[in-house]
Design a protein around this motif. Structure first.
Motif, PDB file in Angstrom:
ATOM      1  N   SER A  34      26.180  19.125  -1.407  1.00 31.46           N
ATOM      2  CA  SER A  34      25.749  19.150  -0.013  1.00 31.46           C
ATOM      3  C   SER A  34      24.568  18.213   0.191  1.00 31.46           C
ATOM      4  N   VAL A  35      24.397  17.778   1.433  1.00 33.66           N
ATOM      5  CA  VAL A  35      23.309  16.885   1.825  1.00 33.66           C
ATOM      6  C   VAL A  35      22.616  17.473   3.040  1.00 33.66           C
ATOM      7  N   GLU A  36      21.297  17.611   2.952  1.00 31.94           N
ATOM      8  CA  GLU A  36      20.495  18.095   4.075  1.00 31.94           C
ATOM      9  C   GLU A  36      19.570  16.968   4.520  1.00 31.94           C
ATOM     10  N   ARG A  37      19.619  16.647   5.814  1.00 32.16           N
ATOM     11  CA  ARG A  37      18.827  15.548   6.364  1.00 32.16           C
ATOM     12  C   ARG A  37      17.613  16.072   7.106  1.00 32.16           C
ATOM     13  N   GLU A  38      16.522  15.306   7.028  1.00 32.80           N
ATOM     14  CA  GLU A  38      15.305  15.654   7.766  1.00 32.80           C
ATOM     15  C   GLU A  38      14.649  14.367   8.255  1.00 32.80           C
ATOM     16  N   ARG A  39      14.400  14.298   9.549  1.00 35.08           N
ATOM     17  CA  ARG A  39      13.727  13.140  10.125  1.00 35.08           C
ATOM     18  C   ARG A  39      12.217  13.340   9.994  1.00 35.08           C
ATOM     19  N   LEU A  40      11.530  12.347   9.461  1.00 36.05           N
ATOM     20  CA  LEU A  40      10.086  12.391   9.302  1.00 36.05           C
ATOM     21  C   LEU A  40       9.426  11.454  10.309  1.00 36.05           C
ATOM     22  N   PRO A  41       8.120  11.634  10.601  1.00 29.61           N
ATOM     23  CA  PRO A  41       7.442  10.729  11.546  1.00 29.61           C
ATOM     24  C   PRO A  41       7.533   9.267  11.135  1.00 29.61           C
ATOM     25  N   SER A  42       7.586   9.006   9.830  1.00 30.37           N
ATOM     26  CA  SER A  42       7.639   7.611   9.380  1.00 30.37           C
ATOM     27  C   SER A  42       8.786   7.374   8.408  1.00 30.37           C
ATOM     28  N   GLY A  43       9.930   8.012   8.659  1.00 27.33           N
ATOM     29  CA  GLY A  43      11.056   7.784   7.770  1.00 27.33           C
ATOM     30  C   GLY A  43      12.055   8.925   7.764  1.00 27.33           C
ATOM     31  N   SER A  73       0.852  -1.187   0.000  1.00 25.61           N
ATOM     32  CA  SER A  73       0.000   0.000   0.000  1.00 25.61           C
ATOM     33  C   SER A  73       0.885   1.233   0.000  1.00 25.61           C
ATOM     34  N   LEU A  74       1.027   1.858  -1.156  1.00 30.12           N
ATOM     35  CA  LEU A  74       1.897   3.033  -1.304  1.00 30.12           C
ATOM     36  C   LEU A  74       1.061   4.306  -1.315  1.00 30.12           C
ATOM     37  N   ALA A  75       0.229   4.444  -0.289  1.00 26.22           N
ATOM     38  CA  ALA A  75      -0.726   5.547  -0.246  1.00 26.22           C
ATOM     39  C   ALA A  75      -0.047   6.909  -0.216  1.00 26.22           C
ATOM     40  N   SER A  76       1.191   6.981   0.250  1.00 26.28           N
ATOM     41  CA  SER A  76       1.887   8.266   0.340  1.00 26.28           C
ATOM     42  C   SER A  76       2.490   8.707  -0.989  1.00 26.28           C
ATOM     43  N   ILE A  77       2.344   7.885  -2.023  1.00 26.19           N
ATOM     44  CA  ILE A  77       2.903   8.215  -3.336  1.00 26.19           C
ATOM     45  C   ILE A  77       1.752   8.455  -4.306  1.00 26.19           C
ATOM     46  N   ASP A  78       1.786   9.593  -4.978  1.00 23.09           N
ATOM     47  CA  ASP A  78       0.705   9.965  -5.879  1.00 23.09           C
ATOM     48  C   ASP A  78       0.671   9.093  -7.124  1.00 23.09           C
ATOM     49  N   ASP A  79      -0.506   9.033  -7.731  1.00 19.44           N
ATOM     50  CA  ASP A  79      -0.644   8.347  -9.017  1.00 19.44           C
ATOM     51  C   ASP A  79       0.286   8.975 -10.046  1.00 19.44           C
ATOM     52  N   GLU A  80       0.901   8.137 -10.860  1.00 15.37           N
ATOM     53  CA  GLU A  80       1.714   8.566 -11.995  1.00 15.37           C
ATOM     54  C   GLU A  80       2.709   9.676 -11.612  1.00 15.37           C
ATOM     55  N   SER A  81       3.444   9.436 -10.528  1.00 15.64           N
ATOM     56  CA  SER A  81       4.415  10.419 -10.038  1.00 15.64           C
ATOM     57  C   SER A  81       5.847   9.899 -10.074  1.00 15.64           C
ATOM     58  N   VAL A  82       6.036   8.673 -10.580  1.00 19.57           N
ATOM     59  CA  VAL A  82       7.349   8.027 -10.596  1.00 19.57           C
ATOM     60  C   VAL A  82       7.673   7.642 -12.035  1.00 19.57           C
TER      61      VAL A  82
END
Length: 352
Positions: free
Chosen positions: A330-339, A14-23
């Motif tokens: 450069s690399v910028e990191r961000e912690r998300l609630p689920s990843g 279930s890839l609900a966090s990924i929009d249709d036709e976005s990849v």
């Protein structure tokens, strides 16, 4: 150029966090059905699988395992753009269930599942994996007829989502900058890859993953270059140790990874710490190999017809003139609630 890389802890069915036709591109290596190390994982997804294995019904277990993978292929079909490419690295399995020994053809079942979802199969690749074993035969050794051919290859299956080839605006810079060298095309688009070695992956003292001949960086990196352009998004629904994301970072593509094991996502921060030097090294090796190719051609008395727009060497075809490689600034990191999310700034890789 900026790319964004998101890693989601979750179930790829279930890839609900990924929009249709976005990849634009999918690159993945799923758990291989009927390989014992994955039995427990599949049984957690569907307890009927454990029941079938205990009953000695290998055919039923095989089918049920692929039914779970097929739910991911449904999601892959949804999120891919029309004409997008899906690349699936999968190996077949040999196994004795009860008194029967047989090969379980995972590649054939995956191909059937993608075709049933409207994908067009494209010519695929056999990845011939090196083996260090001197006694690699199975069965009765030197006595006919009960010995068996040893599986020393895996499949990189390639599919295009219905909709025809992707189209681009005439002269689209990102497509021409993302070109590959003529000699790279000859090597990468062969249907046999025998020059790619596996990797040993040991992550964490708790043994989160410890297996040899795992999905090596070179495979997703090649596939990123072969089937996507700068600015595209690459999805790996079986993210594992994040090799596809690393490849996308080095190739100047954005990425999304989906992984059930939160521990693997946490460890990935260590790998991201190496991506700046890694991207530069990968790019410089590509440039160095091309210079060697130019020198070899000149030694043979041949000449190359076109001059590179960004580097101090000639190229074989006009499509290579605007080819440009990028390093990671450069690399910028961000912690998300689920990843996790990573933002990378890329800068053109200068000629040495």
């Amino acid at each position: 150029m900026e790319t964004t890389h998101r890693v989601v802890v979750g179930d790829a069915r279930s890839l609900a966090s990924i929009d249709d036709e976005s990849v634009e591109l999918v690159i993945t290596s799923p758990p291989y059905p009927m390989i014992e190390m994955w039995d427990e994982l599949f049984a957690e997804l569907d307890p009927a699988i454990e029941t079938a294995l205990e009953a000695g019904d290998g055919d039923e277990a095989f089918s049920l395992m692929h039914d779970q993978l097929a739910r991911v292929w449904d999601e892959v079909s949804r999120v891919l753009v029309d004409g997008g490419i899906a690349c699936v690295n999968v190996g077949d399995a040999t196994r004795s269930i009860g008194d029967r020994f047989r090969v379980y053809q995972n590649h054939a079942r995956v191909a059937t599942d993608f075709e049933s979802r409207g994908f067009d199969p494209l010519p695929d690749v056999l990845w011939r994996k090196p083996t260090n074993s001197a006694a690699k035969f199975m069965g009765s050794g030197m006595l006919a007829p009960n010995a068996y051919v040893t599986l020393e290859h895996e499949h990189v299956l390639i599919f295009r989502k219905a909709g025809g080839s992707r189209s681009f605006e005439p002269g689209a810079n990102r497509r021409y900058e993302a070109a590959y060298f003529w000699e790279e095309r000859n090597r990468w688009f062969s249907d046999l890859w025998s020059d790619v070695t596996g990797e040993l992956q040991q992550l964490g003292a708790d043994g989160a993953r410890d297996r040899s001949a795992a999905f090596p960086f070179e495979i997703p990196y090649r596939l990123c270059c072969m089937y996507s352009v700068y600015g595209d998004t690459v999805l790996d629904p079986f993210w594992g140790t994040g090799t596809t994301s690393l490849a996308a970072m080095c190739a100047g593509r954005s990425s999304i990874g989906v992984e059930l094991d939160e521990g693997l996502v946490s460890v990935f921060d260590e790998r991201v710490g190496e991506v700046q030097s890694m991207a530069t090294d990968v790019g410089r090796r590509r440039l160095a190999r091309h210079r060697d190719f130019v020198a070899s051609r000149r030694d043979e008395g041949a000449s190359l017809s076109y001059e590179s727009s960004h580097y101090d060497f000639p190229v074989t075809t006009s499509q290579e003139r605007d080819l440009r490689l990028y390093s990671v600034e450069s690399v910028e990191r961000e912690r998300l609630p689920s990843g996790r999310r990573y933002r990378l700034d890329h800068t053109p890789l200068a000629a040495e």
